[in-house]
Design an enzyme around this catalytic site. Structure first.
Site, PDB file in Angstrom:
ATOM      1  CG  ASP A  72      70.849 -26.896  13.600  1.00  0.00           C
ATOM      2  OD1 ASP A  72      69.778 -26.245  13.582  1.00  0.00           O
ATOM      3  OD2 ASP A  72      71.626 -26.956  12.632  1.00  0.00           O
ATOM      4  CB  SER A 159      56.021 -10.941  18.422  1.00  0.00           C
ATOM      5  OG  SER A 159      55.653 -10.979  17.057  1.00  0.00           O
ATOM      6  CE1 TYR A 171      59.250 -12.415  13.963  1.00  0.00           C
ATOM      7  CE2 TYR A 171      57.280 -11.045  13.815  1.00  0.00           C
ATOM      8  CZ  TYR A 171      58.302 -11.597  14.564  1.00  0.00           C
ATOM      9  OH  TYR A 171      58.372 -11.351  15.916  1.00  0.00           O
ATOM     10  CE  LYS A 175      57.716 -14.888  16.329  1.00  0.00           C
ATOM     11  NZ  LYS A 175      58.362 -15.853  17.252  1.00  0.00           N
TER      12      LYS A 175
END
Length: 296
Positions: A72, A159, A171, A175
């Site tokens: 984890d 990405s 997000y 990134k």
């Protein structure tokens, strides 16, 4: 198996239960590397999602060497134990680290239609505790094994969301941080002959993306155009082939610190995807239209 030119190499791929991580693990093993794969679940989940055991079975069926480790990555102790085990079992050797683990997909799908100020505060941690903070932690532990041997490569799976609006602000910030991590850490690692890059896949025909499409369809949205794009998009194995090419590039230090789109690597290295698949486009405008469409 293909020519095992990575024989004797030790790799770690985090988040390798399915999707891109699985594709990378399979390709590294096919190329001859011993691959340690991590994920939260060892066996198949009730919702049908992939598992470490499934990835390991595929690798073993192709004659590859794979060590599945339930881990984890939101728990520092699990990550520390992972690298301690790799160090102990391989005499301190680690050649390839692929930071792919990410835990934000479920909440991103659930909260997709809300503005960022209406997201639960847990959105940040759900995305960036594993997707950014743990990437940094893995990179620290990986560097501690690579630097003494003056050899190795760390690859962050990123990405285009690091340089354009995609999904949601948490997000994109994550990134962008992953890309900046590669750039800044590479400066310090370069004198030790250790490379650090970000890899930017395009749309990938993975389980997660099809889950996004299903969620949009359940909301009554027209997803046919996007589904058609994704069904022909890069396969996880294609992304894995890009990783293998990077790890075996004798001039990799010329790329260290950079964010590398898969479509550019495909052109440079002559990488082919499965028939009917391939990079959707090398145009940011088209990719932007795709990710800001109905399924995102």
């Amino acid at each position: 198996m293909a020519t095992p030119f990575l024989n004797g190499k030790i790799s770690i791929v985090t988040g390798a239960s399915r999707g891109i991580g699985k594709g990378i693990a399979v390709q590294l093993a096919t190329a001859g590397s011993k691959v340690y794969i991590t994920g939260r679940t060892l066996h198949l989940q009730e919702d049908g999602r992939g598992s470490l055991a499934e990835t390991a079975r595929e690798i073993h069926s192709q004659g590859g060497v794979c060590v599945p480790i339930q881990c984890d990555h939101s728990k520092d102790s699990d990550t520390e134990q992972l690298f301690a085990r790799v160090k102990e079992e391989n005499g301190g050797q680690l050649d390839i680290l692929v930071n792919n683990a990410f835990s934000g997909n479920d909440i991103m799908i659930k909260e997709r239609v809300k503005s960022f100020w209406d997201h639960p505060l847990s959105m940040w941690d759900d995305i960036n505790n594993v997707g950014l903070r743990n990437v940094y932690l893995c990179s620290i532990y990986g560097s501690r094994l690579m630097v003494p041997r003056k050899s190795g490569i760390i690859i962050n799976i990123s990405s285009a969301g690091g340089s354009m609006c995609m999904f949601n602000p948490a997000y994109g910030i994550g990134k962008a941080g992953v890309d900046r991590m590669a750039a800044d850490c590479a400066l310090e690692l370069k004198k030790h002959n250790v490379a650090f890059v970000s890899l930017l896949p395009g749309p990938v025909s993975s389980e997660t993306v099809f889950t996004l499409i299903k969620a949009a369809k359940d909301r009554g949205e027209n997803v046919q155009d996007y589904k058609s794009v994704v069904e022909k998009a890069e396969t996880p194995d294609f992304v894995g082939k890009c990783v293998v090419s990077l790890t075996s590039d004798p001039s990799i230090m010329e790329k260290t610190g950079k964010a590398l789109p898969t479509f550019e690597l495909a052109k440079e290295y002559g990488i082919k995807d499965e028939q009917g698949h391939g990079p959707v486009t090398d145009s940011k405008e088209v990719l932007l239209n795709f990710v800001q469409g109905h399924i995102i």
